[in-house]
Design a protein around this motif. Structure first.
Motif, short mmCIF file in Angstrom:
data_model
loop_
_atom_site.label_atom_id
_atom_site.label_comp_id
_atom_site.label_asym_id
_atom_site.label_seq_id
_atom_site.Cartn_x
_atom_site.Cartn_y
_atom_site.Cartn_z
N ASP A 42 -57.64 34.21 21.75
CA ASP A 42 -58.73 35.14 22.05
C ASP A 42 -59.79 34.34 22.81
O ASP A 42 -59.58 33.16 23.12
CB ASP A 42 -59.27 35.82 20.79
N ALA A 43 -60.91 34.96 23.12
CA ALA A 43 -61.92 34.28 23.93
C ALA A 43 -62.42 33.01 23.24
O ALA A 43 -62.61 31.97 23.88
CB ALA A 43 -63.09 35.23 24.22
N GLU A 44 -62.58 33.08 21.93
CA GLU A 44 -63.08 31.91 21.20
C GLU A 44 -62.06 30.78 21.21
O GLU A 44 -62.42 29.61 21.38
CB GLU A 44 -63.44 32.30 19.77
N ALA A 45 -60.78 31.09 21.01
CA ALA A 45 -59.74 30.06 21.05
C ALA A 45 -59.67 29.41 22.43
O ALA A 45 -59.49 28.19 22.55
CB ALA A 45 -58.39 30.66 20.68
N LEU A 46 -59.84 30.23 23.47
CA LEU A 46 -59.82 29.67 24.83
C LEU A 46 -61.05 28.80 25.06
O LEU A 46 -60.94 27.71 25.64
CB LEU A 46 -59.75 30.81 25.85
N ARG A 47 -62.20 29.25 24.59
CA ARG A 47 -63.41 28.42 24.74
C ARG A 47 -63.23 27.08 24.03
O ARG A 47 -63.59 26.03 24.56
CB ARG A 47 -64.63 29.15 24.15
N VAL A 85 -60.45 36.24 32.33
CA VAL A 85 -59.28 36.59 31.52
C VAL A 85 -59.41 38.02 31.01
O VAL A 85 -60.45 38.42 30.48
CB VAL A 85 -59.11 35.61 30.34
N ALA A 86 -58.34 38.79 31.17
CA ALA A 86 -58.30 40.18 30.70
C ALA A 86 -57.67 40.21 29.32
O ALA A 86 -56.46 40.40 29.19
CB ALA A 86 -57.52 41.03 31.68
N PHE A 87 -58.49 40.00 28.31
CA PHE A 87 -57.98 40.04 26.94
C PHE A 87 -57.56 41.48 26.61
O PHE A 87 -58.15 42.44 27.10
CB PHE A 87 -59.06 39.55 25.97
N GLY A 88 -56.51 41.58 25.79
CA GLY A 88 -55.98 42.89 25.43
C GLY A 88 -56.87 43.65 24.48
O GLY A 88 -57.93 43.16 24.07
N ARG A 132 -63.25 23.48 25.72
CA ARG A 132 -64.28 22.55 25.24
C ARG A 132 -63.67 21.23 24.78
O ARG A 132 -64.15 20.15 25.11
CB ARG A 132 -65.04 23.20 24.08
N ASP A 133 -62.57 21.35 23.99
CA ASP A 133 -61.99 20.16 23.35
C ASP A 133 -60.92 19.49 24.20
O ASP A 133 -60.54 18.35 23.92
CB ASP A 133 -61.36 20.53 22.00
N GLY A 134 -60.38 20.21 25.20
CA GLY A 134 -59.27 19.65 25.97
C GLY A 134 -58.00 19.56 25.16
O GLY A 134 -57.07 18.84 25.51
N ARG A 135 -57.95 20.30 24.07
CA ARG A 135 -56.76 20.40 23.23
C ARG A 135 -56.56 21.87 22.88
O ARG A 135 -57.53 22.61 22.77
CB ARG A 135 -56.92 19.58 21.94
N THR A 136 -55.31 22.26 22.68
CA THR A 136 -55.05 23.68 22.49
C THR A 136 -55.51 24.19 21.12
O THR A 136 -55.27 23.58 20.08
CB THR A 136 -53.55 24.01 22.66
N TRP A 137 -56.15 25.34 21.18
CA TRP A 137 -56.50 26.15 20.02
C TRP A 137 -55.85 27.51 20.20
O TRP A 137 -55.81 28.03 21.32
CB TRP A 137 -58.01 26.37 19.93
#
Lengths: 120, 120
Positions: B44-49, B18-21, B53-58
């Motif tokens: 951001d990278a942490e929200a995507l991780r 992913v090319a984060f801005g 990880r959780d299989g639910r959106t952050w």
């Protein structure tokens, strides 16, 4: 003359309902008539006005700092059917009739093609 | 344990594609299993991780400068089915099974509800 859903020919449209960001831009999600997400690009007020005026998508390129008309060179024009904002007005949903081979510069119908998978 | 399409239970996933801005964020377009666009928010990278990880959106809230788990208080959880990037990696498409009344804080299924129309 606009062929946009809900817009009478010659009817004035307004971009005032859109909450452009500090950089003047909003993300525009482009979907086809079957609701498949084709691409995401950015519009400022002028790009949105051009889109509503021409009935074809215009975007603002953040990297090139210029306007671009989708399909101008490739022929993969997007004829706009409707434009909708979300609940807080800071994103656009643009429904189009996609012409040509598809929305992506790679020749694919949709730009969304890479699963986020692999070893971390 | 992830229930994401193509991800084996326990399989490591990577956000490197992913090319984060410059602000560390990418827009994430959330669609339901019928491809209807529900909302657009930022990761951001942490929200995507956390999402993988959780299989639910952050998501990451730009205004509140904090992470939020979709549906944490409302129950309108989004169970992630797949996550895809576009051709240049700077946008995400997240397919979900939407739980509860819908994705929007107004109670609507989709946040995209306001036609861009009116007098300019």
């Amino acid at each position: 003359m606009s062929d946009i859903e809900g817009v009478a020919p010659g009817e004035a449209v307004s971009v005032d309902v859109v909450a452009f960001g500090p950089d003047g831009l909003v993300p525009a999600v482009v979907v086809d008539e079957d609701d498949q997400v084709l691409m995401l690009a950015y519009m400022d007020a002028e790009a949105l006005r051009r889109t509503l005026r021409d009935g074809r998508t215009w975007f603002y390129s953040r990297s090139r700092r210029t306007y671009w008309a989708k399909g101008e060179t490739s022929g993969a024009v997007q004829e706009v059917r409707s434009v909708t904002t979300d609940c807080d007005g800071d994103a656009l949903l643009v429904r189009v009739r996609q012409r040509g081979v598809g929305a992506c510069h790679t020749g694919a119908w949709s730009c969304f093609m890479h699963p986020v998978l692999g070893q971390s």
